[in-house]
Every structure is written in C-alpha cells, then in structure tokens.
Enzyme design. Structure first.
Site, short mmCIF file in Angstrom:
data_model
loop_
_atom_site.label_atom_id
_atom_site.label_comp_id
_atom_site.label_asym_id
_atom_site.label_seq_id
_atom_site.Cartn_x
_atom_site.Cartn_y
_atom_site.Cartn_z
N GLU A 1 42.29 82.65 -45.16
CA GLU A 1 40.79 82.29 -44.76
C GLU A 1 40.56 82.98 -43.10
OE1 GLU A 1 37.90 81.95 -45.42
OE2 GLU A 1 37.99 79.75 -46.81
N ASP A 2 38.75 83.29 -42.87
CA ASP A 2 39.09 84.17 -41.70
C ASP A 2 38.53 82.48 -40.93
OD1 ASP A 2 36.59 82.81 -42.77
OD2 ASP A 2 34.93 84.57 -43.00
N ASP B 1 35.01 75.44 -41.27
CA ASP B 1 34.36 74.18 -40.36
C ASP B 1 34.75 73.28 -41.53
OD1 ASP B 1 32.64 74.43 -39.43
OD2 ASP B 1 30.44 75.09 -39.95
N PHE C 1 28.57 78.89 -34.01
CA PHE C 1 28.34 80.26 -34.57
C PHE C 1 28.77 81.47 -34.59
CE2 PHE C 1 27.16 83.06 -37.94
CZ PHE C 1 27.14 82.09 -39.30
N ASP D 1 30.62 87.34 -39.86
CA ASP D 1 29.16 87.84 -40.03
C ASP D 1 27.67 86.34 -39.80
OD1 ASP D 1 29.61 86.65 -42.78
OD2 ASP D 1 27.02 87.43 -43.00
N ARG E 1 30.36 92.12 -38.81
CA ARG E 1 31.62 92.08 -39.19
C ARG E 1 32.39 93.31 -38.76
NH1 ARG E 1 31.82 88.72 -44.18
NH2 ARG E 1 30.15 88.35 -45.09
P1 XMP Z 1 33.29 75.35 -45.24
O1 XMP Z 1 32.36 74.59 -43.91
O2 XMP Z 1 33.52 74.95 -46.62
O3 XMP Z 1 33.25 76.69 -44.45
O4 XMP Z 1 34.67 74.91 -44.36
C1 XMP Z 1 33.72 77.97 -44.41
C2 XMP Z 1 32.64 78.97 -44.38
O5 XMP Z 1 31.73 78.88 -43.67
C3 XMP Z 1 31.22 80.11 -43.54
N1 XMP Z 1 31.33 79.66 -42.28
C4 XMP Z 1 30.90 80.99 -40.87
N2 XMP Z 1 31.50 82.16 -40.70
N3 XMP Z 1 31.11 81.92 -38.45
C5 XMP Z 1 30.68 82.84 -40.01
O6 XMP Z 1 30.27 84.17 -39.96
C6 XMP Z 1 31.32 80.68 -38.48
O7 XMP Z 1 31.01 80.44 -37.51
C7 XMP Z 1 31.11 79.83 -39.84
N4 XMP Z 1 31.70 78.69 -39.99
C8 XMP Z 1 31.48 78.62 -41.24
C9 XMP Z 1 32.58 81.65 -43.77
O8 XMP Z 1 32.16 81.63 -45.02
C10 XMP Z 1 33.61 80.67 -43.90
O9 XMP Z 1 35.09 80.68 -45.02
MG MG Z 2 34.65 82.60 -45.21
#
Ligand code: XMP
Ligand code: MG
Length: 190
Positions: free
Chosen positions: A99-100, A103, A152, A159, A165
């Site tokens: 995962e990237d 959150d 963020f 992105d 990206r």
């Molecule tokens: P959750 O909240 O389910 O979310 O853990 C994870 C997804 O939310 C997006 N996300 C971000 N994307 N910068 C981003 O570009 C951020 O700071 C950020 N915080 C959450 C992302 O798609 C991630 O997989």
């Molecule tokens: Mg993601």
C-alpha cells in the site's frame, strides 16, 4: 478567498530509495523459500511496488487490486468495494499487500478480509507511509517505510486530484495565501 496549496518537501528521493532498499532486503530475507505474491493497491502503490520488486532478491509474483470507496474524496468513507480483484490464485500463497499509505485503516481492513476468503497461507502488510494520527481501526503493519503523523502528502505515487503522482520525492500540501500556488477549492483532510 479561494484556498491555495503549496508543496513542502518531506522526504527526498534519496531517502525514499534508501528505505525502499532496506524494505526489499528484509522482505527477501523473511520470505526466502516461500511462494510470495505481492498485491499492490492501485493506483497509489504503483511506483513503490515497482521500486520494491526491482530490489528483491527472491522469486516473486506481482498482482494488483483496485478499490473504490464511496465518493471521490481523499479519505475512504466506510463503503468500500473491489473494482479490480486480484487475478492470480492466492490459495496457499504468502501474500504481501503493498500500500502507499495507511490513514484510517478502513481500506486495509476491508482488503485483508476480502483476500482472506481465498485462504492464502499468510497475509502481511507493507506500507510506504503510516499516517498514524487518524487511525480508526487497529492495523498491524509488518513493513513500514515512514511514519508521518498527519497532513496530506503527494508524490511518489500519491496524488491530489490525480496530480503529482510522478514526483520522485514526497511533499506535504500546506495552505498558503500565495495566489500563484495550486488552487484547491476542496481541500484534502489535513
Ligand atoms: P484509509 O483511510 O482507508 O485510506 O487508511 C487509505 C487511502 O486513503 C488515501 N489517502 C491519501 N492519499 N495522500 C494521498 O495521496 C494522503 O495523505 C492520503 N491519506 C489517505 C489513499 O488512497 C490511501 O490508499
Ligand atoms: Mg491508495
């Protein structure tokens, strides 16, 4: 007055590459002799997964999933669906989700439960960024690149409205009054 954003560099390309190399070494050591499938979460993880896999020293298969959460905001909001499932057979395999960013943890919780239905031998999690402050569900990360408490962030796959990206470094988006900065009428969660 319209809200504007500026990018503040948080992690350089060199720092990211060094950390990705360390993660690839740990993963290669831990999964020696096992049937490993990396499952990347589109779109955000595409660059991280590509860099990671290039530095691994054991055989590995690669697949991707794509998830949609209700609405197009930057935070997942409870109702998550799989819009592209994993296509490789995962039964009996060692699955590592890539995962990237984590959150709230809602996306990952959903994904792990959904992959579990295929009865892999194990499921572990590798995330480039652990954004710990807004966690709603407990998630235990097996491999973490960086811990960023809040904000963020964009770049290296991440992105804002599909922008940034391609940047090789990671930046935090911050509000600014500079009229030349990025216009943002709907701000992401900070
Ligand atoms: P959750 O909240 O389910 O979310 O853990 C994870 C997804 O939310 C997006 N996300 C971000 N994307 N910068 C981003 O570009 C951020 O700071 C950020 N915080 C959450 C992302 O798609 C991630 O997989
Ligand atoms: Mg993601």
């Amino acid at each position: 007055m319209p809200r504007s954003l500026k990018k503040v560099r948080l992690l350089s390309s060199r720092e990211i590459q060094k950390r990705v190399g360390e993660l690839a070494r740990s993963i290669s050591r831990d999964y020696q002799g096992r049937e490993l499938v990396l499952v990347g979460v589109l779109n955000g993880a595409f660059i991280f997964l590509a860099d990671l896999v290039k530095r691994m020293t054991i055989p590995v298969q690669v697949d991707f999933v794509r998830l949609s959460s209700y609405g197009s905001g930057s935070e997942s909001r409870g109702r998550i669906t799989v819009s592209k499932p994993a296509e490789l057979p995962l039964a009996g395999k060692s699955v590592l989700i890539v995962e990237d960013i984590i959150d709230t943890g809602l996306t990952l919780d959903f994904l792990s439960r959904s992959l579990q239905e295929q009865h892999p031998e194990s499921i572990r999690i590798c995330a480039l960024v652990d954004k710990s402050e807004r966690r709603k569900l407990p998630v235990s990360l097996d491999y973490t690149g960086f811990v960023v408490p809040s904000g963020f962030i964009v770049g290296y796959g991440l992105d804002f409205d599909e922008q940034f990206r391609q940047l090789p470094a990671i930046y935090r988006l911050e509000e600014t009054l500079d009229p030349g900065a990025i216009r943002a009428d709907s701000m992401p969660p900070m």
